[in-house]
Design an enzyme around this catalytic site. Structure first.
Site, PDB file in Angstrom:
ATOM      1  N   ARG A 241       7.777  -4.332   0.374  1.00  0.00           N
ATOM      2  CA  ARG A 241       5.955  -5.064   0.197  1.00  0.00           C
ATOM      3  C   ARG A 241       5.629  -6.139   0.431  1.00  0.00           C
ATOM      4  NH1 ARG A 241       6.450  -0.159   0.858  1.00  0.00           N
ATOM      5  NH2 ARG A 241       5.671   1.210  -0.930  1.00  0.00           N
ATOM      6  N   GLU A 270      -2.547  -4.678   5.889  1.00  0.00           N
ATOM      7  CA  GLU A 270      -1.878  -3.392   6.883  1.00  0.00           C
ATOM      8  C   GLU A 270      -2.967  -2.605   7.131  1.00  0.00           C
ATOM      9  OE1 GLU A 270       1.780  -1.797   5.710  1.00  0.00           O
ATOM     10  OE2 GLU A 270       3.178  -3.799   5.161  1.00  0.00           O
ATOM     11  N   HIS A 289       5.719  -1.678   9.557  1.00  0.00           N
ATOM     12  CA  HIS A 289       5.636  -0.944   8.719  1.00  0.00           C
ATOM     13  C   HIS A 289       6.136   0.513   8.734  1.00  0.00           C
ATOM     14  CE1 HIS A 289       4.645  -0.050   4.517  1.00  0.00           C
ATOM     15  NE2 HIS A 289       5.722   0.771   4.408  1.00  0.00           N
TER      16      HIS A 289
END
Length: 328
Positions: A241, A270, A289
């Protein structure tokens, strides 16, 4: 959690799924008698819960979900089980563990995550991104490099993903040091360190890979001070994360040449804004991601959910039960 009613064969399931048009064919085929409703927008969620009154909520995170607005997921008194389609639950508010059981999908995609990490280590250690730049400029410049055998890999987080990374690193002859908050031993690692020894381990590690969940305890774990103590020439990979690592501090170390390279799959914000300075940091490789985004990733999650539902039906304990503080 042991239900006393016979709804398990025909239960009401609400799925939150941001992929509009995705029919979740495997889920419907696995549960042909269940009443399944699917929502893909946050503004659809509250009305759907009120009308469908789900026994079970199976949630792939909608982009707008935060602890401030996702409490509606737990709002129906008929809901006894919430399953999170990902591993991280930092987008959820606290819940009443006496009323609802929350599980996550941690470990389901761990093998793929481990492939991402080892691929990153091998690529960055060899210097493949540099050769790609040279290729674009048609520059033929061979450079010596050293292998990973005998080098130290520090793995922050000794859960499912961390353990699989350690197993694969061993195949390449690497030394594996694990970090967890308690310093408790975990099979598959040469050694485990706790918080008291983390700075020393960072100063010795050739590679550091981050696999801790984002909790109050891990937010900012790799801060500017700890990062400054990393071994010169080390490589850092974060597929956990974004909030765990001080991104600006890493960028400064890369610009100064203190770190050899870094690979980030996750970020504090993000999607990463197009005007973020991180895009232009030398020797920082960025992926959006996508470390767990294998072609059939959703089917893997659905199978795990259905297997857990079968455990519920047969009176077995659910797998991956989570606590509101992020612990298992």
């Amino acid at each position: 959690m042991a239900p006393t009613m016979d709804w398990l064969e025909r239960c009401r399931i609400l799925v939150t799924n941001p992929d509009v048009g995705d029919p979740l064919t495997l889920l419907r085929a696995s549960l042909p008698h269940a009443a399944i409703a699917i929502v893909s927008q946050m503004d659809e969620l509250a009305p759907a819960i009120a009308s469908h009154r789900p026994h079970v909520v199976f949630s792939f995170r909608l982009g707008a979900m935060t602890p401030a607005n996702s409490g509606v997921l737990f709002s129906c008194p008929d809901t006894v089980w919430f399953h999170n389609g990902g591993a991280g639950i930092n987008h959820l508010p606290p819940w009443d563990t006496a009323r609802i059981t929350v599980t996550n999908s941690g470990g389901v995609l761990s093998d793929f995550m481990a492939e991402y990490v080892l691929g990153g280590i091998l690529s960055l250690n060899f210097g493949l991104p540099r050769y790609r730049v040279n290729q674009q400029s048609r520059i033929w410049r061979p450079e010596p490099w050293s292998g990973v055998r005998g080098k130290m890999l520090l793995i922050l987080g000794t859960g499912n993903i961390g353990q699989r990374v350690a197993v694969r690193a061993k195949v390449f002859g690497m030394r594996t040091i694990g970090f967890n908050s308690s310093g408790r031993p975990v099979a598959g690692f040469d050694h485990i360190v706790g918080r008291a020894d983390l700075a020393d381990a960072l100063g010795e590690a050739d590679f550091v890979s981050v696999h801790v969940p984002l909790t109050q305890a891990t937010t900012g774990l790799l801060d500017k001070k700890l990062l400054a103590g990393m071994k010169p020439g080390a490589i850092l990979i974060n597929s956990s994360r974004g909030g765990v690592v001080d991104e600006a501090a890493v960028a400064d170390l890369l610009r100064a040449g203190t770190l050899k390279a870094a690979l980030f799959d996750v970020f504090r914000i993000e999607p990463l804004p197009c005007d973020s300075p991180l895009w232009d940091v030398p020797n920082l490789s960025i992926t959006p991601h996508s470390s767990e985004l294998v072609d059939d990733w959703k089917d893997h999650i659905v199978r795990f959910f259905c297997d857990n539902l079968e455990r519920l039906r047969t009176g077995k304990p659910l797998l991956n039960v989570m606590q509101p503080d992020g612990s298992a």
